[in-house]
Design a protein around this motif. Structure first.
Motif, PDB file in Angstrom:
ATOM      1  N   UNK A   1     -35.784 -37.897 -19.984  1.00  0.00           N
ATOM      2  CA  UNK A   1     -35.487 -39.245 -19.483  1.00  0.00           C
ATOM      3  C   UNK A   1     -35.221 -39.256 -17.984  1.00  0.00           C
ATOM      4  N   UNK A   2     -34.528 -38.252 -17.471  1.00  0.00           N
ATOM      5  CA  UNK A   2     -34.260 -38.195 -16.028  1.00  0.00           C
ATOM      6  C   UNK A   2     -35.567 -38.043 -15.258  1.00  0.00           C
TER       7      UNK A   2
ATOM      8  N   UNK B   1     -37.027 -40.848 -12.791  1.00  0.00           N
ATOM      9  CA  UNK B   1     -37.284 -40.501 -11.384  1.00  0.00           C
ATOM     10  C   UNK B   1     -38.725 -40.823 -10.999  1.00  0.00           C
ATOM     11  N   UNK B   2     -39.642 -40.499 -11.881  1.00  0.00           N
ATOM     12  CA  UNK B   2     -41.043 -40.809 -11.620  1.00  0.00           C
ATOM     13  C   UNK B   2     -41.265 -42.317 -11.562  1.00  0.00           C
ATOM     14  N   UNK B   3     -40.641 -43.041 -12.483  1.00  0.00           N
ATOM     15  CA  UNK B   3     -40.754 -44.502 -12.500  1.00  0.00           C
ATOM     16  C   UNK B   3     -40.252 -45.102 -11.187  1.00  0.00           C
TER      17      UNK B   3
ATOM     18  N   UNK C   1     -42.719 -44.266  -8.288  1.00  0.00           N
ATOM     19  CA  UNK C   1     -44.000 -44.966  -8.308  1.00  0.00           C
ATOM     20  C   UNK C   1     -43.857 -46.481  -8.219  1.00  0.00           C
ATOM     21  N   UNK C   2     -42.884 -47.041  -8.903  1.00  0.00           N
ATOM     22  CA  UNK C   2     -42.730 -48.495  -8.967  1.00  0.00           C
ATOM     23  C   UNK C   2     -41.770 -49.055  -7.925  1.00  0.00           C
ATOM     24  N   UNK C   3     -40.968 -48.200  -7.315  1.00  0.00           N
ATOM     25  CA  UNK C   3     -39.958 -48.622  -6.337  1.00  0.00           C
ATOM     26  C   UNK C   3     -39.011 -49.661  -6.928  1.00  0.00           C
ATOM     27  N   UNK C   4     -38.714 -49.483  -8.219  1.00  0.00           N
ATOM     28  CA  UNK C   4     -37.797 -50.381  -8.928  1.00  0.00           C
ATOM     29  C   UNK C   4     -37.057 -49.560  -9.980  1.00  0.00           C
TER      30      UNK C   4
END
Length: 140
Positions: free
Chosen positions: A62-63, A67-69, A72-75
């Motif tokens: 989950x971490x 972190x990837x989310x 990539x999404x800047x949210x």
């Protein structure tokens, strides 16, 4: 009976998360330690270490995903407090924690749709669902 301190800690976390939208590190640590101690005293050291290992795997997955989310999404997605709470729940019961997490995310999404809110705290959904799973699982 051994898990009573865990339930006190986790429901204190629910109250704080509902009010302040955060899950304190000390409280998360206390939840994880009491969950590990409860499993150790109920089911033995090997099972406790197995649960802790599975909880670490879920936590790291989950971490890394979060972190990837965020990169990539800047949210922001789910909060790190939610991940810490899931770690404690998975230490107590790995399968129950994962199922509760999935159901809680679904209920949270539906609640956000109905209330027309962009975000709500997850712990007030996650912990009661986990408690229901544990109560039903202990009676079966």
């Amino acid at each position: 009976m051994v898990c009573i301190p865990f339930w006190i800690c986790i429901f204190a976390g629910v109250a704080i998360d509902a009010r302040e939208r955060r899950f304190l590190n000390g409280l998360a640590g206390a939840c994880a330690v009491t969950a590990l101690a409860g499993v150790w005293l109920d089911l033995g050291l090997n099972t406790a270490l197995d649960h802790a290992g599975l909880a670490v795997i879920v936590y790291l997955a989950l971490v890394l995903t979060e972190s990837l989310w965020r990169r990539l999404r800047h949210a922001p997605g789910i909060g790190m407090g939610d991940v810490k709470a899931l770690f404690a729940l998975c230490t107590l019961d790995p399968l129950g924690g994962i199922v509760a997490f999935a159901v809680a995310l679904l209920v949270l999404a539906l609640s956000c749709l109905f209330t027309k809110s962009r975000s709500l705290p997850l712990l007030p959904f996650l912990v009661p669902i986990f408690a229901i799973i544990e109560c039903v699982g202990s009676t079966v």
